[in-house]
Scaffold this motif. Structure first.
Motif, PDB file in Angstrom:
ATOM      1  N   GLU A 251       7.777  12.470   3.200  1.00 12.24           N
ATOM      2  CA  GLU A 251       6.804  12.549   2.118  1.00 12.24           C
ATOM      3  C   GLU A 251       5.467  11.924   2.502  1.00 12.24           C
ATOM      4  O   GLU A 251       4.411  12.392   2.073  1.00 12.24           O
ATOM      5  CB  GLU A 251       7.359  11.860   0.866  1.00 12.24           C
ATOM      6  CG  GLU A 251       8.543  12.587   0.245  1.00 12.24           C
ATOM      7  CD  GLU A 251       9.009  11.920  -1.039  1.00 12.24           C
ATOM      8  OE1 GLU A 251       8.396  10.895  -1.409  1.00 12.24           O
ATOM      9  OE2 GLU A 251       9.961  12.419  -1.658  1.00 12.24           O
ATOM     10  N   TYR A 252       5.506  10.848   3.307  1.00 12.08           N
ATOM     11  CA  TYR A 252       4.252  10.179   3.634  1.00 12.08           C
ATOM     12  C   TYR A 252       3.349  11.080   4.474  1.00 12.08           C
ATOM     13  O   TYR A 252       2.113  10.960   4.432  1.00 12.08           O
ATOM     14  CB  TYR A 252       4.518   8.849   4.343  1.00 12.08           C
ATOM     15  CG  TYR A 252       4.932   8.968   5.781  1.00 12.08           C
ATOM     16  CD1 TYR A 252       3.976   8.944   6.804  1.00 12.08           C
ATOM     17  CD2 TYR A 252       6.266   9.098   6.132  1.00 12.08           C
ATOM     18  CE1 TYR A 252       4.350   9.041   8.131  1.00 12.08           C
ATOM     19  CE2 TYR A 252       6.648   9.204   7.443  1.00 12.08           C
ATOM     20  CZ  TYR A 252       5.694   9.164   8.444  1.00 12.08           C
ATOM     21  OH  TYR A 252       6.067   9.264   9.752  1.00 12.08           O
ATOM     22  N   ILE A 254       3.236  14.436   4.190  1.00 14.89           N
ATOM     23  CA  ILE A 254       2.668  15.381   3.214  1.00 14.89           C
ATOM     24  C   ILE A 254       1.530  14.721   2.438  1.00 14.89           C
ATOM     25  O   ILE A 254       0.467  15.319   2.207  1.00 14.89           O
ATOM     26  CB  ILE A 254       3.770  15.880   2.257  1.00 14.89           C
ATOM     27  CG1 ILE A 254       4.874  16.596   3.052  1.00 14.89           C
ATOM     28  CG2 ILE A 254       3.179  16.799   1.201  1.00 14.89           C
ATOM     29  CD1 ILE A 254       6.052  17.017   2.208  1.00 14.89           C
ATOM     30  N   THR A 255       1.733  13.450   2.060  1.00 17.27           N
ATOM     31  CA  THR A 255       0.687  12.716   1.336  1.00 17.27           C
ATOM     32  C   THR A 255      -0.560  12.545   2.192  1.00 17.27           C
ATOM     33  O   THR A 255      -1.696  12.684   1.700  1.00 17.27           O
ATOM     34  CB  THR A 255       1.220  11.339   0.908  1.00 17.27           C
ATOM     35  OG1 THR A 255       2.403  11.501   0.137  1.00 17.27           O
ATOM     36  CG2 THR A 255       0.172  10.583   0.119  1.00 17.27           C
ATOM     37  N   ALA A 256      -0.369  12.248   3.476  1.00 18.02           N
ATOM     38  CA  ALA A 256      -1.513  12.072   4.377  1.00 18.02           C
ATOM     39  C   ALA A 256      -2.307  13.364   4.512  1.00 18.02           C
ATOM     40  O   ALA A 256      -3.548  13.343   4.570  1.00 18.02           O
ATOM     41  CB  ALA A 256      -1.024  11.596   5.745  1.00 18.02           C
ATOM     42  N   ARG A 257      -1.617  14.478   4.550  1.00 18.22           N
ATOM     43  CA  ARG A 257      -2.316  15.769   4.637  1.00 18.22           C
ATOM     44  C   ARG A 257      -3.061  16.088   3.353  1.00 18.22           C
ATOM     45  O   ARG A 257      -4.170  16.634   3.369  1.00 18.22           O
ATOM     46  CB  ARG A 257      -1.312  16.864   4.961  1.00 18.22           C
ATOM     47  CG  ARG A 257      -0.854  16.853   6.426  1.00 18.22           C
ATOM     48  CD  ARG A 257       0.283  17.808   6.666  1.00 18.22           C
ATOM     49  NE  ARG A 257       0.589  17.920   8.101  1.00 18.22           N
ATOM     50  CZ  ARG A 257       1.728  18.397   8.577  1.00 18.22           C
ATOM     51  NH1 ARG A 257       2.672  18.823   7.741  1.00 18.22           N
ATOM     52  NH2 ARG A 257       1.926  18.453   9.877  1.00 18.22           N
ATOM     53  N   VAL A 258      -2.458  15.741   2.215  1.00 12.68           N
ATOM     54  CA  VAL A 258      -3.107  15.980   0.931  1.00 12.68           C
ATOM     55  C   VAL A 258      -4.382  15.155   0.802  1.00 12.68           C
ATOM     56  O   VAL A 258      -5.387  15.593   0.219  1.00 12.68           O
ATOM     57  CB  VAL A 258      -2.138  15.667  -0.228  1.00 12.68           C
ATOM     58  CG1 VAL A 258      -2.865  15.697  -1.571  1.00 12.68           C
ATOM     59  CG2 VAL A 258      -0.985  16.662  -0.235  1.00 12.68           C
ATOM     60  N   LYS A 259      -4.370  13.956   1.392  1.00 17.48           N
ATOM     61  CA  LYS A 259      -5.549  13.085   1.338  1.00 17.48           C
ATOM     62  C   LYS A 259      -6.688  13.588   2.216  1.00 17.48           C
ATOM     63  O   LYS A 259      -7.786  13.042   2.161  1.00 17.48           O
ATOM     64  CB  LYS A 259      -5.163  11.670   1.763  1.00 17.48           C
ATOM     65  CG  LYS A 259      -4.311  10.930   0.745  1.00 17.48           C
ATOM     66  CD  LYS A 259      -4.005   9.518   1.218  1.00 17.48           C
ATOM     67  CE  LYS A 259      -3.209   8.750   0.177  1.00 17.48           C
ATOM     68  NZ  LYS A 259      -2.899   7.355   0.613  1.00 17.48           N
ATOM     69  N   HIS A 270       0.325   8.609  12.445  1.00 20.32           N
ATOM     70  CA  HIS A 270       1.324   8.382  11.407  1.00 20.32           C
ATOM     71  C   HIS A 270       2.733   8.761  11.898  1.00 20.32           C
ATOM     72  O   HIS A 270       3.596   7.894  12.023  1.00 20.32           O
ATOM     73  CB  HIS A 270       0.958   9.159  10.138  1.00 20.32           C
ATOM     74  CG  HIS A 270      -0.272   8.638   9.475  1.00 20.32           C
ATOM     75  ND1 HIS A 270      -0.259   7.620   8.557  1.00 20.32           N
ATOM     76  CD2 HIS A 270      -1.575   9.006   9.598  1.00 20.32           C
ATOM     77  CE1 HIS A 270      -1.480   7.364   8.139  1.00 20.32           C
ATOM     78  NE2 HIS A 270      -2.303   8.197   8.755  1.00 20.32           N
TER      79      HIS A 270
END
Length: 352
Positions: A251-252, A254-259, A270
């Motif tokens: 999940e982290y 995916i979150t980094a890509r969303v940011k 990462h």
């Protein structure tokens, strides 16, 4: 006021106590493992169908001569007493004398081990510098033609017999193309020119600034090192790909890509950062396997390393040399595992 300070002092001393306990536990594990290794090698030396007395006196010796040597070697004593003598000698660095050349086995091992160390080190460096990027790219490009090629490369490295690859390499690159040097570490003309300061011919020739010897040594080592490097690459790239696939689906990431982080930051800062600890263990095991498992490679390329030394000693019934070499290889494997464990604790805060 003094009573109020005591709890804080106890909290400060807790990490020190934990650190001391960890060191004592590690030392105890090393001692038990080494004792087990020495006992196993001793028993193997005694149960093998090889008579060390006959290897010394020959088959035509009289019975009185045989009995004298039998007693001199201490073979008439109980097995536990023999192991006690053997353990005492090994702890003092005495593996006995070789039956082939009458020299101390410890001196022979010190002479041949640098050749194996140099070969295995260069091989694992090739495996790291090519295997890690290949595994990362294969994971990022999962299902693509790059991923398929990486998986085929790893599969061939696992399944292809190393002695066949060595023979084909000699035939093509040495016999037909002439791109590399032949068997051995050096051509006869270049032997004993450079002083043996470290036993590593590439290092010694570089220190002496004798670049002719350096180039000749490099031409001889490059093919067997590449062969071992390919074997190491197959293992390292496969494990790197597996670790990266697990991280890229987290999940982290995916979150980094969303940011809005770039793909390069997501992959290397990462995802790859979180597999370093696992890769340390993989690389340490790969290195240990090359150090102890390069016997066939050394035989094919006439490489004067510890693998060839143990094999020659075994065929000649020189059990002192066989047991000495086995103990040294086992000790190296133990040390590398401990070293990887220390690095694991350093890089992974959860293990502290």
């Amino acid at each position: 006021m003094a009573l109020a300070e005591r709890p804080s002092e106890g909290r400060r001393s807790a990490p020190l106590i934990h650190w001391i306990k960890s060191i004592l536990k590690t030392l105890g594990t090393i001692a038990i493992t080494m004792l087990g290794l020495l006992f196993v090698t001793f028993i193997i030396g005694r149960v093998m169908p090889i008579d060390p007395v006959l290897a010394i006196v020959g088959e035509r010796a009289s019975q009185s001569t045989y009995d004298a040597v039998y007693q001199q070697l201490g073979l008439d004593k109980p097995l536990l007493v023999q192991f006690g003598y053997y353990l005492w000698d090994v702890l003092h660095g005495d593996f006995g004398n070789s039956l082939l050349n009458a020299r101390p086995v410890s001196e022979d091992i010190a002479r041949v081990f640098p050749a194996t160390l140099e070969l295995a080190t260069l091989g694992v460096m090739i495996g790291i510098f090519l295997g890690v990027p290949l595994g990362v790219i294969a994971a990022v490009k999962r299902g693509s033609w790059i991923d398929q090629i990486a998986r085929v490369v790893a599969l061939v490295g696992y399944s292809m017999p190393i002695f066949w690859l060595g023979l084909m390499g000699l035939l093509v690159f040495y016999g037909i193309l002439g791109w590399v040097g032949g068997p051995g570490r050096l051509d006869i003309f270049y032997e004993d020119i450079v002083p043996a300061r470290t036993g590593l011919i590439l290092v010694d020739s570089a220190i002496a600034q004798d670049w002719d010897v350096f180039r000749n040594a490099l031409s001889h080592i490059i093919l067997p090192a590449a062969l071992l490097g390919y074997y190491s690459l197959a293992y390292i790239s496969r494990m790197t790909r597996s670790f990266m696939l697990e991280q890229l689906s987290a999940e982290y990431v995916i979150t980094a890509r969303v940011k809005g982080l770039s793909e390069r930051q997501v992959i290397w800062r990462h995802a790859f950062k979180n597999i370093r600890v696992q890769l340390i263990t993989v690389i340490a095991l790969s290195y240990a396997n090359l150090l102890e498992g390069s016997v066939l490679t050394e035989i094919i390329f006439s490489w004067p390393g510890i693998g060839s030394y143990i094999t020659t000693a075994l065929l000649s019934a020189d059990m002192n040399a066989v047991l000495g070499g086995t103990v040294v290889v086992g000790l190296i494997f133990i040390c590398l595992n401990i070293f990887s464990d220390l690095l694991y604790r350093f890089f992974d805060p959860r293990s502290k």
